[in-house]
Design a protein around this motif. Structure first.
Motif, PDB file in Angstrom:
ATOM      1  N   VAL A 159       0.840  -1.189   0.000  1.00 11.65           N
ATOM      2  CA  VAL A 159       0.000   0.000   0.000  1.00 11.65           C
ATOM      3  C   VAL A 159       0.884   1.251   0.000  1.00 11.65           C
ATOM      4  CG1 VAL A 159      -0.229   0.212   2.519  1.00 11.65           C
ATOM      5  CG2 VAL A 159      -2.046   1.040   1.047  1.00 11.65           C
ATOM      6  N   VAL A 160       0.422   2.272  -0.699  1.00 10.27           N
ATOM      7  CA  VAL A 160       1.139   3.542  -0.765  1.00 10.27           C
ATOM      8  C   VAL A 160       0.854   4.314   0.527  1.00 10.27           C
ATOM      9  CG1 VAL A 160       1.364   5.731  -2.006  1.00 10.27           C
ATOM     10  CG2 VAL A 160       1.026   3.609  -3.275  1.00 10.27           C
ATOM     11  N   MET A 161       1.900   4.671   1.234  1.00 13.64           N
ATOM     12  CA  MET A 161       1.758   5.396   2.497  1.00 13.64           C
ATOM     13  C   MET A 161       1.850   6.908   2.297  1.00 13.64           C
ATOM     14  SD  MET A 161       1.252   2.948   4.529  1.00 13.64           S
ATOM     15  CE  MET A 161       1.336   3.746   6.115  1.00 13.64           C
ATOM     16  N   HIS A 162       2.585   7.313   1.285  1.00 12.07           N
ATOM     17  CA  HIS A 162       2.776   8.739   1.036  1.00 12.07           C
ATOM     18  C   HIS A 162       2.823   8.957  -0.465  1.00 12.07           C
ATOM     19  CE1 HIS A 162       4.287  12.813   1.332  1.00 12.07           C
ATOM     20  NE2 HIS A 162       5.250  12.493   0.520  1.00 12.07           N
ATOM     21  N   SER A 163       1.998   9.843  -0.927  1.00 15.16           N
ATOM     22  CA  SER A 163       1.982  10.182  -2.344  1.00 15.16           C
ATOM     23  C   SER A 163       1.978  11.692  -2.448  1.00 15.16           C
ATOM     24  CB  SER A 163       0.734   9.597  -3.014  1.00 15.16           C
ATOM     25  OG  SER A 163       0.779   9.796  -4.401  1.00 15.16           O
ATOM     26  N   ALA A 164       2.419  12.182  -3.557  1.00 14.08           N
ATOM     27  CA  ALA A 164       2.489  13.626  -3.741  1.00 14.08           C
ATOM     28  C   ALA A 164       1.103  14.215  -3.912  1.00 14.08           C
ATOM     29  CB  ALA A 164       3.337  13.966  -4.961  1.00 14.08           C
ATOM     30  N   GLY A 165       0.898  15.335  -3.297  1.00 15.56           N
ATOM     31  CA  GLY A 165      -0.306  16.101  -3.562  1.00 15.56           C
ATOM     32  C   GLY A 165      -0.032  17.017  -4.739  1.00 15.56           C
ATOM     33  N   LYS A 166      -1.003  17.787  -5.086  1.00 20.77           N
ATOM     34  CA  LYS A 166      -0.821  18.739  -6.180  1.00 20.77           C
ATOM     35  C   LYS A 166       0.225  19.777  -5.781  1.00 20.77           C
ATOM     36  CE  LYS A 166      -4.055  17.310  -8.991  1.00 20.77           C
ATOM     37  NZ  LYS A 166      -3.805  16.843 -10.308  1.00 20.77           N
ATOM     38  N   ALA A 167       1.072  20.113  -6.711  1.00 19.42           N
ATOM     39  CA  ALA A 167       2.074  21.153  -6.503  1.00 19.42           C
ATOM     40  C   ALA A 167       1.642  22.391  -7.269  1.00 19.42           C
ATOM     41  CB  ALA A 167       3.439  20.682  -6.998  1.00 19.42           C
ATOM     42  N   ASP A 168       1.931  23.548  -6.694  1.00 19.23           N
ATOM     43  CA  ASP A 168       1.616  24.765  -7.442  1.00 19.23           C
ATOM     44  C   ASP A 168       2.847  25.186  -8.236  1.00 19.23           C
ATOM     45  OD1 ASP A 168       3.313  26.006  -5.611  1.00 19.23           O
ATOM     46  OD2 ASP A 168       1.750  27.171  -4.644  1.00 19.23           O
ATOM     47  N   LEU A 169       2.645  26.135  -9.130  1.00 21.77           N
ATOM     48  CA  LEU A 169       3.720  26.562 -10.023  1.00 21.77           C
ATOM     49  C   LEU A 169       4.912  27.112  -9.250  1.00 21.77           C
ATOM     50  CD1 LEU A 169       4.686  26.823 -12.894  1.00 21.77           C
ATOM     51  CD2 LEU A 169       3.536  29.032 -13.036  1.00 21.77           C
ATOM     52  N   ALA A 170       4.671  27.788  -8.135  1.00 21.23           N
ATOM     53  CA  ALA A 170       5.770  28.345  -7.343  1.00 21.23           C
ATOM     54  C   ALA A 170       6.688  27.237  -6.818  1.00 21.23           C
ATOM     55  CB  ALA A 170       5.221  29.185  -6.193  1.00 21.23           C
ATOM     56  N   GLU A 171       6.100  26.116  -6.357  1.00 19.67           N
ATOM     57  CA  GLU A 171       6.913  24.999  -5.854  1.00 19.67           C
ATOM     58  C   GLU A 171       7.739  24.386  -6.979  1.00 19.67           C
ATOM     59  OE1 GLU A 171       4.667  22.537  -2.559  1.00 19.67           O
ATOM     60  OE2 GLU A 171       3.259  23.160  -4.136  1.00 19.67           O
ATOM     61  N   ILE A 172       7.117  24.209  -8.111  1.00 16.94           N
ATOM     62  CA  ILE A 172       7.829  23.627  -9.243  1.00 16.94           C
ATOM     63  C   ILE A 172       8.925  24.577  -9.729  1.00 16.94           C
ATOM     64  CG2 ILE A 172       7.572  22.890 -11.652  1.00 16.94           C
ATOM     65  CD1 ILE A 172       4.807  21.784 -10.799  1.00 16.94           C
ATOM     66  N   ALA A 173       8.630  25.866  -9.766  1.00 14.58           N
ATOM     67  CA  ALA A 173       9.630  26.856 -10.189  1.00 14.58           C
ATOM     68  C   ALA A 173      10.837  26.832  -9.246  1.00 14.58           C
ATOM     69  CB  ALA A 173       9.010  28.245 -10.233  1.00 14.58           C
ATOM     70  N   GLU A 174      10.597  26.657  -7.950  1.00 15.18           N
ATOM     71  CA  GLU A 174      11.697  26.592  -6.985  1.00 15.18           C
ATOM     72  C   GLU A 174      12.559  25.353  -7.225  1.00 15.18           C
ATOM     73  OE1 GLU A 174      14.218  27.581  -3.840  1.00 15.18           O
ATOM     74  OE2 GLU A 174      12.778  28.788  -4.963  1.00 15.18           O
ATOM     75  N   GLN A 175      11.934  24.230  -7.501  1.00 12.35           N
ATOM     76  CA  GLN A 175      12.689  23.016  -7.797  1.00 12.35           C
ATOM     77  C   GLN A 175      13.489  23.180  -9.087  1.00 12.35           C
ATOM     78  OE1 GLN A 175       9.763  19.890  -7.789  1.00 12.35           O
ATOM     79  NE2 GLN A 175       9.594  19.876  -5.562  1.00 12.35           N
ATOM     80  N   LEU A 176      12.885  23.806 -10.075  1.00 14.62           N
ATOM     81  CA  LEU A 176      13.596  24.045 -11.338  1.00 14.62           C
ATOM     82  C   LEU A 176      14.773  24.994 -11.142  1.00 14.62           C
ATOM     83  CD1 LEU A 176      10.638  24.299 -13.869  1.00 14.62           C
ATOM     84  CD2 LEU A 176      12.417  22.539 -13.802  1.00 14.62           C
ATOM     85  N   ARG A 177      14.612  25.959 -10.263  1.00 11.66           N
ATOM     86  CA  ARG A 177      15.711  26.885  -9.984  1.00 11.66           C
ATOM     87  C   ARG A 177      16.926  26.124  -9.460  1.00 11.66           C
ATOM     88  NH1 ARG A 177      17.896  29.453  -5.934  1.00 11.66           N
ATOM     89  NH2 ARG A 177      16.382  28.831  -4.370  1.00 11.66           N
ATOM     90  N   HIS A 178      16.686  25.162  -8.583  1.00 12.08           N
ATOM     91  CA  HIS A 178      17.793  24.349  -8.057  1.00 12.08           C
ATOM     92  C   HIS A 178      18.444  23.528  -9.164  1.00 12.08           C
ATOM     93  CE1 HIS A 178      17.286  25.299  -3.832  1.00 12.08           C
ATOM     94  NE2 HIS A 178      15.979  25.114  -3.946  1.00 12.08           N
ATOM     95  N   VAL A 179      17.632  22.973 -10.045  1.00 12.62           N
ATOM     96  CA  VAL A 179      18.163  22.176 -11.160  1.00 12.62           C
ATOM     97  C   VAL A 179      19.012  23.054 -12.075  1.00 12.62           C
ATOM     98  CG1 VAL A 179      17.513  20.900 -13.253  1.00 12.62           C
ATOM     99  CG2 VAL A 179      16.318  20.457 -11.092  1.00 12.62           C
ATOM    100  N   VAL A 180      18.504  24.235 -12.418  1.00 12.91           N
ATOM    101  CA  VAL A 180      19.233  25.135 -13.310  1.00 12.91           C
ATOM    102  C   VAL A 180      20.529  25.617 -12.660  1.00 12.91           C
ATOM    103  CG1 VAL A 180      19.129  27.385 -14.460  1.00 12.91           C
ATOM    104  CG2 VAL A 180      17.198  25.807 -14.634  1.00 12.91           C
ATOM    105  N   ASN A 181      20.479  25.924 -11.372  1.00 15.51           N
ATOM    106  CA  ASN A 181      21.706  26.347 -10.667  1.00 15.51           C
ATOM    107  C   ASN A 181      22.748  25.234 -10.674  1.00 15.51           C
ATOM    108  OD1 ASN A 181      20.633  28.853 -10.115  1.00 15.51           O
ATOM    109  ND2 ASN A 181      20.075  28.367  -8.009  1.00 15.51           N
ATOM    110  N   ARG A 182      22.300  24.007 -10.462  1.00 14.41           N
ATOM    111  CA  ARG A 182      23.235  22.878 -10.478  1.00 14.41           C
ATOM    112  C   ARG A 182      23.810  22.675 -11.875  1.00 14.41           C
ATOM    113  NH1 ARG A 182      22.236  16.754  -8.317  1.00 14.41           N
ATOM    114  NH2 ARG A 182      24.416  16.153  -8.415  1.00 14.41           N
ATOM    115  N   ALA A 183      22.960  22.811 -12.896  1.00 16.01           N
ATOM    116  CA  ALA A 183      23.437  22.686 -14.275  1.00 16.01           C
ATOM    117  C   ALA A 183      24.451  23.788 -14.590  1.00 16.01           C
ATOM    118  CB  ALA A 183      22.266  22.739 -15.251  1.00 16.01           C
ATOM    119  N   ASP A 184      24.138  25.021 -14.187  1.00 19.22           N
ATOM    120  CA  ASP A 184      25.076  26.135 -14.416  1.00 19.22           C
ATOM    121  C   ASP A 184      26.431  25.838 -13.771  1.00 19.22           C
ATOM    122  OD1 ASP A 184      23.187  27.597 -15.825  1.00 19.22           O
ATOM    123  OD2 ASP A 184      22.662  28.913 -14.139  1.00 19.22           O
TER     124      ASP A 184
END
Length: 163
Positions: free
Chosen positions: A87-112
């Motif tokens: 059984v799944v104990m924890h699943s992701a809820g809906k994320a808003d654009l701000a949360e996704i943008a923050e995660q992308l910022r980390h990815v882009v910084n790491r790529a840079d």
């Protein structure tokens, strides 16, 4: 004479159908299931297919699948036991654009910092296949595909002291 594995050597298991190229099969199964759980393909409280069914899906034996499931259990994403399913104990809820943008910022910084161009990052994102059953910009289905059945009832404690 056997030698200890050197750093960087593969832990691939040829008996599990793994060619030795890239991560071991159990690690790939773990990663794929984790992606599906976090994407909401399997919602909290839903049951995953049996280890046998997952083995058929991924071309692995049951022990390889169980190794991947134990890793997900250690991460707190699932729980399972003999005769009661997974059984799944924890699943992701809906994320808003701000949360996704923050995660992308980390990815882009790491790529840079790694010398990877932003164009290469965008191209990599565009090559990621959509999770089956999720909405796409082209107007795909609105709700994720739900697997498992409600017939199992709610998941609760079992064993000694369980009501």
């Amino acid at each position: 004479m056997t030698s200890a594995r050197q750093p960087g050597e593969s832990d691939a298991d040829p008996a599990c159908g793994d060619s030795g190229a890239g991560p071991a099969l159990y690690a790939r199964i773990r990663r794929k299931l984790k992606q599906e759980i976090l994407a909401g393909v399997y919602a909290e409280g839903e049951y995953l297919p049996s280890a046998g069914e997952l083995g058929k899906r991924y071309g692995a034996n049951k022990n390889t699948v169980l190794r991947a499931l134990r890793m997900l259990r250690a991460e707190g994403l699932i729980d399972f036991g003999r005769g009661r399913g997974t059984v799944v104990m924890h699943s992701a809820g809906k994320a808003d654009l701000a949360e996704i943008a923050e995660q992308l910022r980390h990815v882009v910084n790491r790529a840079d910092a790694s010398g990877i161009s932003r164009a290469a990052v965008v191209a990599a994102v565009q090559r990621i296949p959509p999770v089956p059953g999720t909405r796409t910009p082209m107007g795909g289905p609105a709700a994720p595909i739900r697997r498992g059945t409600a017939a199992h009832g709610s998941y609760g404690p079992r064993g000694r002291g369980a009501a």
